[in-house]
Design a protein around this motif. Structure first.
Motif, PDB file in Angstrom:
ATOM      1  N   VAL A  42       0.850  -1.524   0.235  1.00  0.00           N
ATOM      2  CA  VAL A  42       0.199   0.298  -0.050  1.00  0.00           C
ATOM      3  C   VAL A  42       1.126   1.749  -0.235  1.00  0.00           C
ATOM      4  O   VAL A  42       0.597   2.325  -0.748  1.00  0.00           O
ATOM      5  N   VAL A  43       2.201   1.178   1.352  1.00  0.00           N
ATOM      6  CA  VAL A  43       2.920   2.517   0.787  1.00  0.00           C
ATOM      7  C   VAL A  43       3.443   2.459  -0.680  1.00  0.00           C
ATOM      8  O   VAL A  43       3.174   3.508  -0.728  1.00  0.00           O
ATOM      9  N   LEU A  44       4.286   1.581  -0.932  1.00  0.00           N
ATOM     10  CA  LEU A  44       4.749   1.174  -2.234  1.00  0.00           C
ATOM     11  C   LEU A  44       3.932   1.996  -3.293  1.00  0.00           C
ATOM     12  O   LEU A  44       4.455   3.029  -4.239  1.00  0.00           O
ATOM     13  N   THR A  45       2.402   1.914  -3.363  1.00  0.00           N
ATOM     14  CA  THR A  45       1.975   2.386  -4.379  1.00  0.00           C
ATOM     15  C   THR A  45       1.853   4.035  -4.140  1.00  0.00           C
ATOM     16  O   THR A  45       0.972   4.357  -5.304  1.00  0.00           O
ATOM     17  N   VAL A  46       1.079   3.957  -2.654  1.00  0.00           N
ATOM     18  CA  VAL A  46       0.865   5.635  -2.432  1.00  0.00           C
ATOM     19  C   VAL A  46       2.613   6.189  -3.233  1.00  0.00           C
ATOM     20  O   VAL A  46       2.244   7.415  -3.882  1.00  0.00           O
ATOM     21  N   VAL A  47       3.132   5.978  -3.090  1.00  0.00           N
ATOM     22  CA  VAL A  47       4.856   7.006  -3.297  1.00  0.00           C
ATOM     23  C   VAL A  47       4.708   6.788  -4.536  1.00  0.00           C
ATOM     24  O   VAL A  47       5.477   8.041  -5.278  1.00  0.00           O
ATOM     25  N   ARG A  48       4.767   5.743  -5.245  1.00  0.00           N
ATOM     26  CA  ARG A  48       5.060   5.672  -6.642  1.00  0.00           C
ATOM     27  C   ARG A  48       4.132   6.200  -7.483  1.00  0.00           C
ATOM     28  O   ARG A  48       4.901   7.278  -8.153  1.00  0.00           O
ATOM     29  N   ALA A  49       3.067   6.608  -7.191  1.00  0.00           N
ATOM     30  CA  ALA A  49       1.839   7.228  -7.754  1.00  0.00           C
ATOM     31  C   ALA A  49       2.214   8.580  -7.733  1.00  0.00           C
ATOM     32  O   ALA A  49       1.992   9.445  -8.099  1.00  0.00           O
ATOM     33  N   SER A  50       2.921   8.226  -6.082  1.00  0.00           N
ATOM     34  CA  SER A  50       2.305  10.278  -6.321  1.00  0.00           C
ATOM     35  C   SER A  50       4.007  11.381  -6.686  1.00  0.00           C
ATOM     36  O   SER A  50       3.861  11.880  -7.336  1.00  0.00           O
ATOM     37  N   LEU A  51       5.270   9.984  -7.081  1.00  0.00           N
ATOM     38  CA  LEU A  51       6.227  10.844  -7.650  1.00  0.00           C
ATOM     39  C   LEU A  51       6.157  10.134  -8.973  1.00  0.00           C
ATOM     40  O   LEU A  51       6.105  11.507  -9.930  1.00  0.00           O
ATOM     41  N   SER A  52       5.276   9.588  -9.610  1.00  0.00           N
ATOM     42  CA  SER A  52       4.720   9.057 -11.435  1.00  0.00           C
ATOM     43  C   SER A  52       4.401  11.142 -11.352  1.00  0.00           C
ATOM     44  O   SER A  52       4.726  11.591 -12.313  1.00  0.00           O
ATOM     45  N   ALA A  59       5.854  18.783 -15.609  1.00  0.00           N
ATOM     46  CA  ALA A  59       6.943  18.256 -17.182  1.00  0.00           C
ATOM     47  C   ALA A  59       6.210  18.822 -18.128  1.00  0.00           C
ATOM     48  O   ALA A  59       5.909  18.649 -18.902  1.00  0.00           O
ATOM     49  N   GLY A  60       4.506  19.157 -17.072  1.00  0.00           N
ATOM     50  CA  GLY A  60       3.525  20.289 -18.087  1.00  0.00           C
ATOM     51  C   GLY A  60       2.348  19.401 -18.704  1.00  0.00           C
ATOM     52  O   GLY A  60       1.853  19.899 -19.054  1.00  0.00           O
ATOM     53  N   THR A  61       2.996  17.525 -18.367  1.00  0.00           N
ATOM     54  CA  THR A  61       2.055  16.912 -19.062  1.00  0.00           C
ATOM     55  C   THR A  61       0.813  16.822 -18.711  1.00  0.00           C
ATOM     56  O   THR A  61      -0.504  16.503 -19.196  1.00  0.00           O
ATOM     57  N   ILE A  62       0.468  16.701 -17.219  1.00  0.00           N
ATOM     58  CA  ILE A  62      -0.670  17.361 -16.840  1.00  0.00           C
ATOM     59  C   ILE A  62      -1.031  18.264 -15.090  1.00  0.00           C
ATOM     60  O   ILE A  62       0.124  18.946 -15.049  1.00  0.00           O
ATOM     61  N   ASP A  67      -3.724  18.893  -4.591  1.00  0.00           N
ATOM     62  CA  ASP A  67      -2.670  17.279  -3.643  1.00  0.00           C
ATOM     63  C   ASP A  67      -1.483  17.259  -4.206  1.00  0.00           C
ATOM     64  O   ASP A  67      -1.224  15.944  -3.495  1.00  0.00           O
ATOM     65  N   LEU A  68      -0.853  17.887  -5.651  1.00  0.00           N
ATOM     66  CA  LEU A  68       0.494  17.732  -6.068  1.00  0.00           C
ATOM     67  C   LEU A  68       1.586  18.409  -4.818  1.00  0.00           C
ATOM     68  O   LEU A  68       2.391  18.386  -5.035  1.00  0.00           O
TER      69      LEU A  68
END
Length: 170
Positions: A42-52, A59-62, A67-68
């Protein structure tokens, strides 16, 4: 970028299930291991999504949403983003200590899954150390079931010894 590279790979549920079967199946400590892996994932998923998402926003893609901005501000000042603390339930003085704790937890759990039950455990490196201690007592009781050992009668006994983890023998 740098944190993403260091982040452990995700645990694959089917591989974890196979590893736990190899470790003897639904024994109390194996159930504890499964719960610890699930919690870390769960922690890895949250961290990975946040960093991504942060990388995409930078980069201006989103769009850089509110929340970011919290994670961005936190990372800029070497603090742990609130969402990461919430997912992990771990308080740490700074990002380095927190992230290193996550890496060491993954190392302990992955080692347990791949190399078998360790000779010693990093108790504070578990999300639920009390559950681990209970599971340990349950396994002892099961070994001594013929002698009538009851869980409520078994206690954990701790003796501090001056030995490094690598020196502990089975």
């Amino acid at each position: 970028g740098e944190l993403q590279k260091k982040l452990p790979i995700d645990y694959k549920p089917d591989l974890v299930a196979d590893a736990i079967k190899r470790l003897g199946g639904a024994k109390p400590l194996n159930i504890c291991l499964q719960q610890e892996v699930d919690r870390l994932q769960v922690v890895l998923t949250v961290v990975r999504a946040s960093l991504s998402n942060l990388a995409l926003a930078i980069a201006g893609t989103i769009v850089m949403s509110p929340d970011l901005t919290n994670p961005l501000d936190a990372l800029y000042t070497a603090r742990v983003p609130a969402a990461w603390t919430k997912a992990s339930q771990l308080d740490a003085p700074n990002l380095g200590v927190w992230f290193n704790s996550i890496l060491q937890r993954a190392e302990q759990l992955t080692g347990w899954l791949t190399q078998g039950r360790p000779s010693c455990f990093w108790l504070t490196g578990l999300f639920n150390p009390q559950g681990f201690l209970t599971a340990n007592r349950q396994e002892v009781c099961r070994k001594h079931a013929r002698d009538g050992w009851a869980l409520d009668d078994v206690v954990n006994c701790t003796r501090v010894i001056n030995v490094e983890r690598e020196e502990v023998k089975r």
